[in-house]
Design an enzyme around this catalytic site. Structure first.
Site, short mmCIF file in Angstrom:
data_model
loop_
_atom_site.label_atom_id
_atom_site.label_comp_id
_atom_site.label_asym_id
_atom_site.label_seq_id
_atom_site.Cartn_x
_atom_site.Cartn_y
_atom_site.Cartn_z
N CYS A 2 0.83 -1.21 0.00
CA CYS A 2 0.00 0.00 0.00
C CYS A 2 0.86 1.26 0.00
O CYS A 2 2.03 1.24 0.35
CB CYS A 2 -0.88 0.02 1.25
SG CYS A 2 -1.91 -1.42 1.41
N ARG A 27 4.25 0.75 -6.48
CA ARG A 27 4.29 -0.18 -5.33
C ARG A 27 3.30 -1.31 -5.50
O ARG A 27 3.32 -2.29 -4.76
CB ARG A 27 4.01 0.58 -4.04
CG ARG A 27 5.04 1.67 -3.72
CD ARG A 27 4.50 2.67 -2.73
NE ARG A 27 4.29 2.13 -1.42
CZ ARG A 27 5.23 2.18 -0.45
NH1 ARG A 27 6.38 2.76 -0.71
NH2 ARG A 27 5.00 1.68 0.73
N TRP A 75 -3.13 -2.39 -1.59
CA TRP A 75 -2.75 -3.70 -2.13
C TRP A 75 -3.40 -4.70 -1.19
O TRP A 75 -2.98 -4.87 -0.06
CB TRP A 75 -1.23 -3.83 -2.11
CG TRP A 75 -0.68 -4.99 -2.88
CD1 TRP A 75 -0.76 -5.24 -4.22
CD2 TRP A 75 0.07 -6.09 -2.34
NE1 TRP A 75 -0.12 -6.39 -4.55
CE2 TRP A 75 0.40 -6.95 -3.43
CE3 TRP A 75 0.49 -6.44 -1.08
CZ2 TRP A 75 1.15 -8.11 -3.26
CZ3 TRP A 75 1.25 -7.60 -0.91
CH2 TRP A 75 1.55 -8.43 -2.00
N ASN A 101 -1.06 1.06 5.98
CA ASN A 101 -0.25 0.10 5.25
C ASN A 101 0.27 -0.89 6.28
O ASN A 101 0.94 -0.49 7.23
CB ASN A 101 0.92 0.81 4.55
CG ASN A 101 1.85 -0.17 3.85
OD1 ASN A 101 1.47 -1.30 3.56
ND2 ASN A 101 3.07 0.26 3.58
N GLY A 102 -0.07 -2.17 6.13
CA GLY A 102 0.40 -3.18 7.09
C GLY A 102 -0.71 -4.16 7.39
O GLY A 102 -1.71 -4.24 6.69
N GLU A 492 17.94 -15.41 -12.35
CA GLU A 492 17.42 -14.03 -12.44
C GLU A 492 16.69 -13.82 -13.77
O GLU A 492 15.64 -13.20 -13.83
CB GLU A 492 18.56 -13.03 -12.26
CG GLU A 492 18.19 -11.58 -12.49
CD GLU A 492 17.07 -11.06 -11.60
OE1 GLU A 492 16.68 -11.77 -10.64
OE2 GLU A 492 16.53 -9.98 -11.89
N LYS A 496 12.78 -12.61 -14.16
CA LYS A 496 12.40 -11.44 -14.96
C LYS A 496 11.30 -11.80 -15.95
O LYS A 496 10.29 -11.12 -16.07
CB LYS A 496 13.61 -10.89 -15.73
CG LYS A 496 14.61 -10.11 -14.92
CD LYS A 496 14.13 -8.76 -14.48
CE LYS A 496 13.54 -8.62 -13.12
NZ LYS A 496 14.11 -9.12 -11.94
N GLU A 499 7.86 -12.71 -14.10
CA GLU A 499 7.09 -11.70 -13.36
C GLU A 499 6.52 -10.62 -14.26
O GLU A 499 5.59 -9.93 -13.86
CB GLU A 499 7.92 -11.09 -12.24
CG GLU A 499 9.12 -10.30 -12.66
CD GLU A 499 9.84 -9.68 -11.48
OE1 GLU A 499 9.20 -9.39 -10.46
OE2 GLU A 499 11.05 -9.49 -11.57
N HIS A 515 19.15 -34.42 -15.20
CA HIS A 515 18.60 -35.14 -14.03
C HIS A 515 17.09 -34.95 -13.93
O HIS A 515 16.54 -34.84 -12.84
CB HIS A 515 19.31 -34.65 -12.75
CG HIS A 515 20.78 -34.87 -12.79
ND1 HIS A 515 21.36 -36.12 -12.67
CD2 HIS A 515 21.79 -34.01 -13.01
CE1 HIS A 515 22.67 -36.01 -12.78
NE2 HIS A 515 22.97 -34.74 -12.98
N LYS A 614 6.09 -3.56 -5.54
CA LYS A 614 7.51 -3.23 -5.68
C LYS A 614 8.28 -3.65 -4.44
O LYS A 614 9.39 -4.12 -4.54
CB LYS A 614 7.69 -1.73 -5.91
CG LYS A 614 9.16 -1.31 -6.04
CD LYS A 614 9.86 -2.03 -7.18
CE LYS A 614 11.33 -1.71 -7.25
NZ LYS A 614 12.02 -2.55 -8.26
C1 AGP Z 1 12.30 -8.63 -8.51
O1 AGP Z 1 12.17 -8.22 -9.86
C2 AGP Z 1 11.03 -8.51 -7.72
N1 AGP Z 1 10.46 -7.23 -7.84
C3 AGP Z 1 11.18 -9.01 -6.29
O2 AGP Z 1 11.62 -10.35 -6.37
C4 AGP Z 1 12.18 -8.23 -5.39
O3 AGP Z 1 13.50 -8.44 -5.85
C5 AGP Z 1 12.05 -8.78 -3.97
O4 AGP Z 1 10.73 -8.53 -3.52
C6 AGP Z 1 13.06 -8.16 -2.99
O5 AGP Z 1 12.84 -6.78 -2.90
P1 AGP Z 1 13.98 -5.89 -2.19
O6 AGP Z 1 15.22 -6.03 -3.00
O7 AGP Z 1 13.43 -4.50 -2.18
O8 AGP Z 1 14.16 -6.44 -0.79
#
Ligand code: AGP
Length: 619
Positions: A2, A27, A75, A101-102, A492, A496, A499, A515, A614
């Protein structure tokens, strides 16, 4: 996660709140709303859906007067996205509005007690319960003669003493039309200081267009803010420590500029952001690295006999790169831990174990919990972080900032290459404090210094990578394969793609395919193979050939000058030659661009992918 914005000053509040909420869209959210006071009138507007589809249209159709208000992007945690569940929420009297937020963990017991006292609720949220709780405490304070603004702050303090969970909140009340009360525990909240106006927000991106003077509130702080001043009390044992900080980036840094998406802008920023990560941290005379904020002596760093790197998501992949680097340069045992697991495991740690939390946002709840667990067990805890003043940066014993500027795209890109750069420098330092020879140290430094220029040359292949991406954009499954320093990059690259394009993708050590996973290879399942001209080349090539022998399409990420690979792969993307340990810094960029263009081809929302936030400040 949020987003919260608050404004009190001489300007009309609603447009400022709306602009601040737009800057927090990255976010991740599913609804948005504002509460604006006009004299003693509470004006509430809240809508499910994106800001431009709902809230903005409502405010355009019927503008709100008033110079004080709060806003929120939600969110969903408790209760599905809906107009009713959107914030702000009102208390029983309808004179008080709250955004949050929380997660309030004991909200059901509080709700039960309030319902027995006659309270009625419209939504399924924990936040509405919090609003009613604060309102209930406020009503009980009506007897004393203090000012409404004092009573409001007192009501917030006493209500929060009942709360179990995490919160960043903002509260307004028609009885006290000149103040906003804010509080935080576990969710970020900052005060933005203006001229005859003040701001409250979840992060600096929401206020940087108005001020670069901010106060990062600490857990248990409760702030009472007017247009001309702010006062901070604390629910904790210590008195509130107020420190005014200067935001280190300009408003433009948080703008998209000429790019269609923040993600593409941030991919193209990487030559500059890697330079920022290197700046002032190379000691060529000693062939080592230097940092200003570790708060550890060289003797303490020499004593380190184990390193735990803890993180989530992309930052966890950077941690895995760090493991290979620290073992290669410094021969230190390294454990890479998902923060969500580390905080609950009883991992045996050595006496001089150093824990390093790696995080772009500095607010990830699991990573924060991992850091706190390490400190509780008496270990030194550092943070490698991008957001100055973030919770993890402030709670760590020391650390290294990325200086990458705000990363707005939900998919992390420039933060990853800056984390890898910083981890390479840190591994160099730890290595040179041990047995790493000067000559090797200089080779590493030269390779790092060449990095930004090499990234520039890779980015010039953007159009070519776009064409390759369009060729494979209809696939439903992808593999990403790599060995040694390339293996974390494979993970990684898979994340990418997953997501932002919603294609199922898996990263594997290249040799692991035989395997089991090789059973999934078919003509519709492309494999991206990281195959630099390095010591593992022949072995990686045999893994690649196993995939092709089963008609699996292959996209090779190879070293410039390797002409033969073009006959063994369906498509090749070349990166410049570099030291094996520096390969991740370069190889990830083609994968970022590949994911970006596949997602665009599939019509996905690249900057705000579905279901994602985010920074994940809930567990
Ligand atoms: C990565 O593209 C994602 N947005 C997510 O995995 C992110 O890396 C993860 O939530 C960790 O966030 P941070 O680096 O702000 O702790």
């Amino acid at each position: 996660m949020c987003g919260i914005v608050g404004y009190v000053g001489r300007q009309t509040a609603a447009p400022i709140l709306l602009e601040g909420l737009r800057r927090l869209e990255y976010r991740g959210y599913d609804s948005a709303g504002v509460a604006v006071l006009s004299g003693s009138e509470m004006q509430l507007r809240k809508k499910k859906g994106k800001i431009d589809e709902g809230l903005a249209k409502s405010l355009q159709a019927q503008p709100l007067a008033g110079q004080l208000g709060i806003g929120h992007t939600r969110w969903a945690t408790h209760g599905p996205p809906s107009d009713e569940n959107s914030h702000p929420h009102l208390d029983q009297s309808g004179r008080m509005a709250v955004v949050h937020n929380g997660v309030i963990e004991n909200f059901d017991r509080i709700k039960e007690r309030l319902m027995e006292a006659g309270h009625t609720f419209r939504s399924a949220t924990d936040t509405e319960v919090l609003a009613h709780l604060i309102g209930d405490h406020y009503e009980k304070l009506k007897g004393d003669q203090s000012e409404a603004s004092v009573r409001l702050t007192q009501a917030v303090l006493s209500a929060l003493r009942e709360v179990i969970g995490t919160y960043g909140i903002a509260v307004v009340c028609t009885d006290a039309p000149g103040i906003i009360v804010g509080a935080r525990r576990g969710s970020p909240l900052i005060v933005g200081l203006g001229q005859n106006e003040n701001f409250l927000a979840s992060d600096v991106n929401a206020v940087v267009a108005h001020t670069q003077q901010v106060v990062y509130l600490n857990d248990y702080d409760v702030v009472t803010m007017t247009a001309d001043r702010f006062d901070v009390a604390s629910l904790g044992a210590d008195t509130a420590k107020v420190q005014i900080s200067q935001v280190e980036f300009s408003p433009e840094a948080a703008e998209r500029g000429k790019f269609p998406h923040f993600m593409l802008k941030e991919i193209f920023e990487q030559p500059a952001t890697v330079r920022n990560a290197l700046r002032g941290r190379i000691d060529s005379d000693e062939a080592t690295a230097k940092f200003g904020g570790l708060n550890m002596s060289m003797a303490e760093l020499r004593e380190v006999d184990q390193i735990v790197l803890t993180a989530c998501g992309t930052s966890w992949h950077a941690a895995l790169v760090g493991e290979y680097l620290l073992e290669d340069f410094a021969h230190i045992p390294v454990e890479v831990e998902y923060a969500s697991e580390f905080r609950y495991r009883h991992a045996p740690l050595e006496k001089h174990t150093l824990v390093v939390a790696i995080t772009q946002s500095g607010e990830t709840a699991d990573t924060l919990a991992g850091l706190r667990e390490a400190k509780r067990r008496g270990h030194k805890a550092l943070a490698i972080c991008n957001v100055v003043g973030s919770t993890i940066a402030r709670e760590a014993d020391g650390g290294i900032y990325l200086h990458a500027g705000p990363e707005i795209g939900v998919a992390s890109t420039k933060a990853f290459t800056s984390q890898v750069t910083v981890l390479t420098l840190f591994a160099l330092l730890m290595g040179r404090l041990r047995m790493l020879p000067v000559r090797r140290g200089m080779e590493i430094i030269r390779a790092l210094e060449a990095g930004p220029g090499q990234l520039e040359s890779i980015l010039q292949q953007n159009e070519r990578i776009k064409r390759i991406a369009q060729k494979y954009a209809r696939a439903q499954n992808f593999f990403f394969l790599g060995r040694q320093h390339g293996f974390p990059v494979a993970l990684e690259g898979a994340l990418k793609l997953k997501e932002i394009s919603y294609i199922h993708a898996e990263g594997y050590p290249a040799a692991e395919m035989k395997h089991g996973p090789i059973a999934l290879i078919d003509p519709n399942t492309p494999s991206v193979v990281l195959i630099p001209s390095d010591s593992m080349y022949e072995k990686t090539l045999s893994n690649l050939e196993v995939v092709r022998a089963r008609n699996g399409p292959v996209i090779a990420i190879a070293t410039e000058g390797n002409a033969t690979i073009a006959k063994q792969a369906d498509d090749v993307i070349y990166v410049p030659p570099t030291l094996e340990p520096i390969f991740p810094l370069l190889a990830v960029v083609p994968l970022q661009l590949l994911a970006y263009h596949v997602a665009i081809e599939r019509g996905c929302d690249v900057d705000k992918p579905r279901n994602l936030a985010k920074s994940v400040t809930v567990e």
